[in-house]
Write an enzyme that holds these catalytic residues in place. Structure first.
Site, PDB file in Angstrom:
ATOM      1  N   ARG A 257     -37.026  -2.271  37.099  1.00  6.55           N
ATOM      2  CA  ARG A 257     -36.274  -3.301  37.831  1.00  6.55           C
ATOM      3  C   ARG A 257     -37.230  -3.992  38.805  1.00  6.55           C
ATOM      4  O   ARG A 257     -37.545  -3.444  39.852  1.00  6.55           O
ATOM      5  CB  ARG A 257     -35.128  -2.618  38.600  1.00  6.55           C
ATOM      6  CG  ARG A 257     -34.053  -3.558  39.097  1.00  6.55           C
ATOM      7  CD  ARG A 257     -33.150  -2.835  40.093  1.00  6.55           C
ATOM      8  NE  ARG A 257     -33.741  -2.812  41.408  1.00  6.55           N
ATOM      9  CZ  ARG A 257     -33.447  -1.918  42.380  1.00  6.55           C
ATOM     10  NH1 ARG A 257     -32.572  -0.974  42.161  1.00  6.55           N
ATOM     11  NH2 ARG A 257     -34.047  -1.967  43.546  1.00  6.55           N
ATOM     12  N   HIS A 261     -31.654  -4.466  43.604  1.00  9.68           N
ATOM     13  CA  HIS A 261     -30.552  -3.985  42.753  1.00  9.68           C
ATOM     14  C   HIS A 261     -29.591  -5.143  42.421  1.00  9.68           C
ATOM     15  O   HIS A 261     -29.240  -5.371  41.270  1.00  9.68           O
ATOM     16  CB  HIS A 261     -29.818  -2.851  43.459  1.00  9.68           C
ATOM     17  CG  HIS A 261     -28.530  -2.480  42.806  1.00  9.68           C
ATOM     18  ND1 HIS A 261     -28.478  -1.885  41.568  1.00  9.68           N
ATOM     19  CD2 HIS A 261     -27.246  -2.660  43.207  1.00  9.68           C
ATOM     20  CE1 HIS A 261     -27.212  -1.703  41.243  1.00  9.68           C
ATOM     21  NE2 HIS A 261     -26.444  -2.165  42.210  1.00  9.68           N
ATOM     22  N   TYR A 270     -36.069   0.703  50.850  1.00 13.06           N
ATOM     23  CA  TYR A 270     -36.226   2.061  50.305  1.00 13.06           C
ATOM     24  C   TYR A 270     -37.325   2.168  49.244  1.00 13.06           C
ATOM     25  O   TYR A 270     -37.604   3.242  48.746  1.00 13.06           O
ATOM     26  CB  TYR A 270     -34.893   2.548  49.706  1.00 13.06           C
ATOM     27  CG  TYR A 270     -34.307   1.597  48.670  1.00 13.06           C
ATOM     28  CD1 TYR A 270     -34.772   1.583  47.367  1.00 13.06           C
ATOM     29  CD2 TYR A 270     -33.299   0.697  49.012  1.00 13.06           C
ATOM     30  CE1 TYR A 270     -34.242   0.718  46.420  1.00 13.06           C
ATOM     31  CE2 TYR A 270     -32.769  -0.183  48.083  1.00 13.06           C
ATOM     32  CZ  TYR A 270     -33.245  -0.168  46.791  1.00 13.06           C
ATOM     33  OH  TYR A 270     -32.742  -1.035  45.863  1.00 13.06           O
TER      34      TYR A 270
END
Ligand SMILES: Cc1ncc(C[n+]2csc(CCOP(=O)(O)OP(=O)(O)O)c2C)c(N)n1
Ligand SMILES: [Mg+2]
Length: 356
Positions: A257, A261, A270
């Site tokens: 990815r 998200h 993160y």
């Protein structure tokens, strides 16, 4: 004496390395320039759609959107392996598969803009709408496959979900059921290494996600999910196996990815920014372009023409989306029940009264 009662191996398939150089023997049907160019066009079209969707969201004209940047080959390779009458049961990142199947960019914009009419596909009417609850569509895919089997229809359900979904009971149950009943369903795991902020290593202690198939008694294998040829060929084999009455399979596509998200997420909170930077050279679009260019199948003029054509198409769809009148609020009651239960009838009436 060897008292081992079961052994298993998980294979890995890749035909194109990140430089677009061949590794192993590409199947004959994937050497056809027409087939290769169609796959490449679909990758570019998906990425163009994706960039436009993010831009619309960032300017307040689309709802929260899940980008497929970097994962286009999983979607496109999977859909390209399906027949029209098969059934796509997608999660929320399979824009490439939906576009290949004939869902229009306008429908996708409508859906991500919060308009349920976007799920009323004019093209692949049997395909399921986007499933946002993680993994909850896997049992539905198994159920649809059971229906195909009972009706003796030579059709296959293809269910796509992420690495995070493989930790859900729904997915384990769906695989188990599909194994027991020898169902025509293929589960494609789009393993992009993250489930929002949960990295793959914290998702499961298993060495692969493909081996989750083994416990269900169905075959599982890994493919390089950034190599559209590997995805197309291995999902294709799984689909044909299912169509031939040999049951379910699991294909774990290893991808990454590259973006957040969703547009509601900020991955830098993160994830070290160095990580996506490290993965960019593996991305699927450049990989196939390098291969096509080296084989003399793709020129600079082809690229320019394609970029123009896709951006014209996507821009026109965005314009049509923005010009679509917003639906009345009461339509939120219209899409779940064929016959509205009494309590919702009264809520609908109350909303009408308040709108006046
Ligand atoms: C049942 C359920 N729990 C939690 C969420 C919130 N949620 C949305 S996406 C996501 C992570 C999914 O990760 P993965 O399956 O790897 O798919 P990806 O988003 O990486 O494509 C979560 C926890 C949800 N949508 N549904
Ligand atoms: Mg994931």
């Amino acid at each position: 004496m060897d008292d081992t009662v079961a052994r298993f191996e998980i294979g890995y398939t890749r035909y194109l390395d990140p430089n677009g150089e061949t590794v192993g023997e590409i199947p004959e049907f994937l050497r056809d320039p027409l087939v290769l160019k169609a796959l490449y066009r679909a990758l570019v079209r998906t990425r163009t759609f994706d960039a436009k969707a993010v831009a619309l969201q960032r300017t307040g004209r689309l709802g929260t959107y899940a980008s497929s940047l970097g994962q286009e080959a999983v979607s496109v390779g999977t859909a390209a392996a399906m027949q029209d009458a098969d059934l796509l049961v997608p999660s929320f990142r399979e824009h490439g598969a939906q576009l290949w199947r004939g869902v229009t960019p306008l429908e996708l914009f409508l859906y991500w803009g919060g308009d349920e009419r976007g799920s009323d596909f004019a093209g692949p009417r049997q395909d399921f709408p986007v499933c946002v609850p993680v993994g909850s569509h896997a049992p539905h895919a198994a159920g649809a496959a059971l229906a195909f089997k009972l009706r003796r229809e030579p059709r296959v359900a293809v269910c796509v979900f992420g690495d995070g979904a493989t930790s859900k009971g729904d997915v384990a149950e769906a695989m188990n059921f599909a194994g027991v009943w020898c169902l025509p369903v293929v589960f494609v795991v789009s393993n992009n290494q993250w489930a929002i902020s949960v990295p793959r290593r914290q998702q499961t202690a298993a060495a692969t996600l493909a081996q989750k198939a083994v416990a269900a008694g169905v075959p599982g294998g890994q493919v390089d999910g950034n190599d559209v040829l590997a995805v197309r060929s291995q999902v294709g084999l799984a689909i044909e196996r299912a169509r031939a009455g040999q049951g379910a399979s699991v294909v774990e596509a290893l991808t990454y990815r590259l973006g957040d998200h969703t547009t509601a997420d900020d991955a830098s909170r993160y994830r070290d920014d160095a990580e996506p930077t490290r993965h960019w050279p593996d991305e699927p679009v450049l990989r196939l372009r390098r291969y096509l260019t080296a084989k003399g199948m793709w020129m600079k003029s082809d690229e320019e023409h394609l970029l123009q054509e896709t951006s014209n198409e996507i821009d026109a769809a965005a314009t049509a989306y923005l010009a679509t009148p917003v639906q009345d609020r009461h339509t939120i009651f219209d899409y779940t029940f064929a016959k509205l239960p009494a309590d919702l009838v009264s809520q609908r009436l109350a909303l009408f009264a308040r709108s006046k």
